[in-house]
Design an enzyme around this catalytic site. Sequence first.
Site, PDB file in Angstrom:
ATOM      1  N   SER A 159      -1.667  -2.544   4.053  1.00 51.03           N
ATOM      2  CA  SER A 159      -0.821  -3.704   3.733  1.00 51.03           C
ATOM      3  C   SER A 159      -0.405  -4.484   4.974  1.00 51.03           C
ATOM      4  O   SER A 159      -0.424  -5.720   4.943  1.00 51.03           O
ATOM      5  CB  SER A 159       0.371  -3.324   2.858  1.00 51.03           C
ATOM      6  OG  SER A 159       1.224  -2.401   3.476  1.00 51.03           O
TER       7      SER A 159
ATOM      8  N   ASP B 105      -8.711   3.656   1.885  1.00 50.74           N
ATOM      9  CA  ASP B 105      -7.586   4.045   2.731  1.00 50.74           C
ATOM     10  C   ASP B 105      -8.114   4.581   4.059  1.00 50.74           C
ATOM     11  O   ASP B 105      -8.657   5.691   4.122  1.00 50.74           O
ATOM     12  CB  ASP B 105      -6.731   5.104   2.042  1.00 50.74           C
ATOM     13  CG  ASP B 105      -5.420   5.350   2.760  1.00 50.74           C
ATOM     14  OD1 ASP B 105      -5.322   5.028   3.966  1.00 50.74           O
ATOM     15  OD2 ASP B 105      -4.496   5.884   2.128  1.00 50.74           O
TER      16      ASP B 105
ATOM     17  N   CYS C 135      -0.992   0.862   7.417  1.00 52.13           N
ATOM     18  CA  CYS C 135      -2.424   0.561   7.621  1.00 52.13           C
ATOM     19  C   CYS C 135      -2.845  -0.686   6.848  1.00 52.13           C
ATOM     20  O   CYS C 135      -2.863  -1.779   7.395  1.00 52.13           O
ATOM     21  CB  CYS C 135      -3.308   1.749   7.198  1.00 52.13           C
ATOM     22  SG  CYS C 135      -3.121   3.245   8.174  1.00 52.13           S
TER      23      CYS C 135
ATOM     24  N   ASN D 270       2.560   1.491   4.153  1.00 56.49           N
ATOM     25  CA  ASN D 270       2.879   0.261   4.871  1.00 56.49           C
ATOM     26  C   ASN D 270       2.673   0.398   6.381  1.00 56.49           C
ATOM     27  O   ASN D 270       3.395  -0.181   7.174  1.00 56.49           O
ATOM     28  CB  ASN D 270       4.311  -0.197   4.551  1.00 56.49           C
ATOM     29  CG  ASN D 270       4.633  -1.615   4.996  1.00 56.49           C
ATOM     30  OD1 ASN D 270       5.752  -1.891   5.393  1.00 56.49           O
ATOM     31  ND2 ASN D 270       3.675  -2.514   4.929  1.00 56.49           N
TER      32      ASN D 270
ATOM     33  N   CYS E 270       0.864  -1.182   0.000  1.00 61.38           N
ATOM     34  CA  CYS E 270       0.000   0.000   0.000  1.00 61.38           C
ATOM     35  C   CYS E 270       0.901   1.233   0.000  1.00 61.38           C
ATOM     36  O   CYS E 270       2.110   1.129  -0.180  1.00 61.38           O
ATOM     37  CB  CYS E 270      -0.976  -0.002   1.174  1.00 61.38           C
ATOM     38  SG  CYS E 270      -0.242   0.269   2.802  1.00 61.38           S
TER      39      CYS E 270
END
Length: 164
Positions: free
Chosen positions: A15, A130, A13, A11, A8
């Site tokens: 992923s 997100d 949140c 790295n 993501c």
Amino acid sequence: MIRILFVCWGNICRSPMAEFVLKDMVVKRGVADEFYIESAATSTEEIGNGVYPPAKAELARHGIGVPENELGVGSKRARQLRRDDYDKWDYIIGMEGLNMRYMRKILGGDPEGKIRLLMDFTGRSEDIDDPWYTGDFGGVYRQIVRGCEALIEGVSDNESKDNY
């Protein structure tokens, strides 16, 4: 061994949530020794930082990253995707379209078709929201669980076919 890298933007949140959700799933299915799972970022903004506290809290609500099921959540530090990662992973899984574009740029393309969007495994090509912006860590967790369940089934099916 099946090697899966989730990616993501930062790295911290999405992923790492996907990394630890899938690690939890393979442990519970008794196939952890068949998988190697990590996560990385396309940006350099969060390099060295741990899992974002609200993401860590959401994982803990589901029994992941707690003392009896830590799985490495507490020691996870964000790292950036590198060009040489392409040869190290069987699946390089992005969380959204923007990640996919940056992943291809960093990796120098995708000649072997390793780069995939997580939700593509569900048959629904959609981005994982997100939560840094939406604040909806519960909704993102549910999306990731659906994606990881489909991923593990798809990967297991592919591995079974490859062994014949």
